[in-house]
Design a protein around this motif. Structure first.
Motif, short mmCIF file in Angstrom:
data_model
loop_
_atom_site.label_atom_id
_atom_site.label_comp_id
_atom_site.label_asym_id
_atom_site.label_seq_id
_atom_site.Cartn_x
_atom_site.Cartn_y
_atom_site.Cartn_z
N LYS A 142 0.82 -1.21 0.00
CA LYS A 142 0.00 0.00 0.00
C LYS A 142 0.85 1.26 0.00
CE LYS A 142 -3.98 -2.03 2.41
NZ LYS A 142 -4.86 -1.93 3.61
N MET A 143 2.13 1.11 0.36
CA MET A 143 3.01 2.27 0.41
C MET A 143 3.27 2.82 -0.98
SD MET A 143 4.14 3.28 3.41
CE MET A 143 5.61 4.13 2.89
N ASN A 144 3.50 1.94 -1.94
CA ASN A 144 3.82 2.40 -3.31
C ASN A 144 3.08 1.57 -4.35
OD1 ASN A 144 5.46 0.21 -2.51
ND2 ASN A 144 6.99 0.69 -4.07
N PRO A 145 1.75 1.66 -4.38
CA PRO A 145 0.98 0.84 -5.32
C PRO A 145 1.20 1.21 -6.78
CG PRO A 145 -0.43 2.45 -4.24
CD PRO A 145 0.89 2.49 -3.53
N LYS A 146 1.66 2.43 -7.04
CA LYS A 146 1.86 2.88 -8.42
C LYS A 146 3.32 3.21 -8.71
CE LYS A 146 -2.84 4.73 -8.79
NZ LYS A 146 -3.67 5.94 -9.08
N GLY A 147 4.22 2.66 -7.91
CA GLY A 147 5.62 2.97 -8.10
C GLY A 147 6.19 3.73 -6.92
N ILE A 148 7.35 4.30 -7.10
CA ILE A 148 8.05 4.95 -6.00
C ILE A 148 7.46 6.31 -5.65
CG2 ILE A 148 9.77 6.09 -7.46
CD1 ILE A 148 10.38 4.41 -4.03
N PHE A 149 6.69 6.92 -6.56
CA PHE A 149 6.13 8.25 -6.28
C PHE A 149 4.74 8.36 -6.88
CE2 PHE A 149 5.49 12.78 -7.00
CZ PHE A 149 5.88 13.32 -5.77
N PRO A 150 3.77 8.86 -6.12
CA PRO A 150 3.90 9.22 -4.71
C PRO A 150 3.75 7.99 -3.81
CG PRO A 150 1.66 9.64 -5.42
CD PRO A 150 2.42 9.15 -6.63
N LEU A 151 4.31 8.07 -2.63
CA LEU A 151 4.10 7.05 -1.62
C LEU A 151 2.83 7.40 -0.83
CD1 LEU A 151 7.76 6.82 -0.29
CD2 LEU A 151 6.61 5.19 -1.81
N SER A 152 2.25 6.40 -0.24
CA SER A 152 1.01 6.61 0.53
C SER A 152 1.36 6.87 2.00
CB SER A 152 0.10 5.40 0.41
OG SER A 152 -1.07 5.58 1.18
N SER A 153 0.84 7.94 2.55
CA SER A 153 1.11 8.29 3.94
C SER A 153 0.14 7.59 4.89
CB SER A 153 0.99 9.80 4.12
OG SER A 153 -0.32 10.24 3.81
N LEU A 154 0.49 7.61 6.16
CA LEU A 154 -0.37 7.13 7.24
C LEU A 154 -0.72 5.65 7.17
CD1 LEU A 154 -2.84 10.18 7.32
CD2 LEU A 154 -0.70 9.88 8.60
N GLU A 155 0.17 4.85 6.58
CA GLU A 155 -0.06 3.40 6.52
C GLU A 155 0.52 2.71 7.76
OE1 GLU A 155 -1.94 2.05 4.40
OE2 GLU A 155 -2.04 3.54 2.78
N ARG A 156 0.01 1.53 8.06
CA ARG A 156 0.55 0.72 9.15
C ARG A 156 1.19 -0.53 8.55
NH1 ARG A 156 -0.60 -3.60 12.68
NH2 ARG A 156 -0.02 -3.22 14.86
N LEU A 157 2.49 -0.63 8.64
CA LEU A 157 3.23 -1.74 8.05
C LEU A 157 3.58 -2.76 9.13
CD1 LEU A 157 5.71 0.26 5.77
CD2 LEU A 157 3.27 -0.20 5.45
N SER A 158 3.55 -4.03 8.75
CA SER A 158 3.72 -5.08 9.74
C SER A 158 4.62 -6.20 9.24
CB SER A 158 2.35 -5.65 10.11
OG SER A 158 2.47 -6.76 10.98
N TRP A 159 5.54 -6.63 10.11
CA TRP A 159 6.38 -7.80 9.88
C TRP A 159 6.19 -8.73 11.07
CZ3 TRP A 159 7.49 -2.92 8.55
CH2 TRP A 159 8.02 -2.67 7.28
N VAL A 160 5.77 -9.96 10.82
CA VAL A 160 5.54 -10.91 11.91
C VAL A 160 6.31 -12.20 11.62
CG1 VAL A 160 3.84 -12.24 13.22
CG2 VAL A 160 3.24 -9.96 12.35
#
Length: 243
Positions: A197-215
């Motif tokens: 969700k951070m970069n669905p269309k490439g490196i720019f623009p990035l999406s702000s206010l996302e919650r990323l998770s590694w488990v």
């Protein structure tokens, strides 16, 4: 309004991102040539720590959880789903005590400050997707390396990113080679969520206010299991976590 914020914050972060790559490229070269391999690895860990936590500039929330204690006396093969370039940044930082070395496409080994240098010097498996024999040799070399050093290998069996978050088919070939060449390795699934969700269309623009998770999920003991069983168990565990 959200789009405007994304463009502004993305510009700020990407300037930070580029400067961090350039500065740490110099640091890596110094560490590699004038100090030790371990010092170079630590510089790579801090590079990725800066890249990852720089995402706070976008209002990004970061979550890491380990549902198992990773062994220090045997190598580990991390199997993860793949959504974005940020998957790797998080894995290198959060799993730094295990020294993960990645299976990566060979194209990334040139032209990118810091990242390309690290791929060439770290021992990562740089595979040519158009040359199956070369890919097998590289992954086998990585398997032997982690067996000898008790470091870890990280592989994305989907091969390419899933920007939607839906799991693609998990290939068994690369995992099978690693398991064969590192017979004492423990297989550990890693579930990554929302990085796409951070970069669905490439490196720019990035999406702000996302919650990323590694488990980090409970391990899979490969002894007595076929590679197909191992991969399916990993995929099922990851699917359950990200659903």
């Amino acid at each position: 309004m959200k789009k405007i914020i994304d463009y502004i914050l993305s510009g700020i972060y990407l300037i930070y991102f580029g400067l961090t790559l350039v500065v740490f490229h110099v640091i890596q070269v110094i560490c590699f040539h004038f100090f030790s391999r371990k010092t170079h690895q630590k510089s790579v860990h801090w590079l990725n720590g800066f890249l990852l936590h720089g995402l706070w500039l976008l209002g990004t929330r970061l979550h890491y959880e380990a549902k198992t204690e990773l062994p220090a006396d045997r190598p580990v093969i991390f199997i993860a789903n793949h959504q974005s370039m940020f998957d790797i940044v998080g894995m290198i930082w959060f799993l730094r005590k295990s020294y993960p070395l990645f299976v990566s496409k060979i194209e990334l080994a040139k032209g990118i400050p810091s990242i390309s240098y690290n791929l060439r010097k770290s021992g990562a498996a740089l595979i040519d997707r158009k040359d199956g024999k070369q890919a097998i040799v590289e992954i086998a070399r990585l398997g032997k390396l982690i067996e000898e050093t008790k470091f870890s290998a990280a592989i994305f069996p989907e091969g390419t990113r899933s920007r939607t978050g839906e799991l693609k088919t998990f290939a068994t070939g690369g995992v099978g080679i690693l398991v064969k060449k590192a017979p004492h390795a423990l297989v550990v699934p890693v579930a990554i969520k929302n990085t796409g969700k951070m970069n669905p269309k490439g490196i720019f623009p990035l999406s702000s206010l996302e919650r990323l998770s590694w488990v980090v999920l409970p391990p899979i003991e490969p002894k007595g299991k076929s590679v197909e069983e191992i991969v399916e168990l990993a995929k099922t565990a990851i699917q359950k976590e990200i659903s």
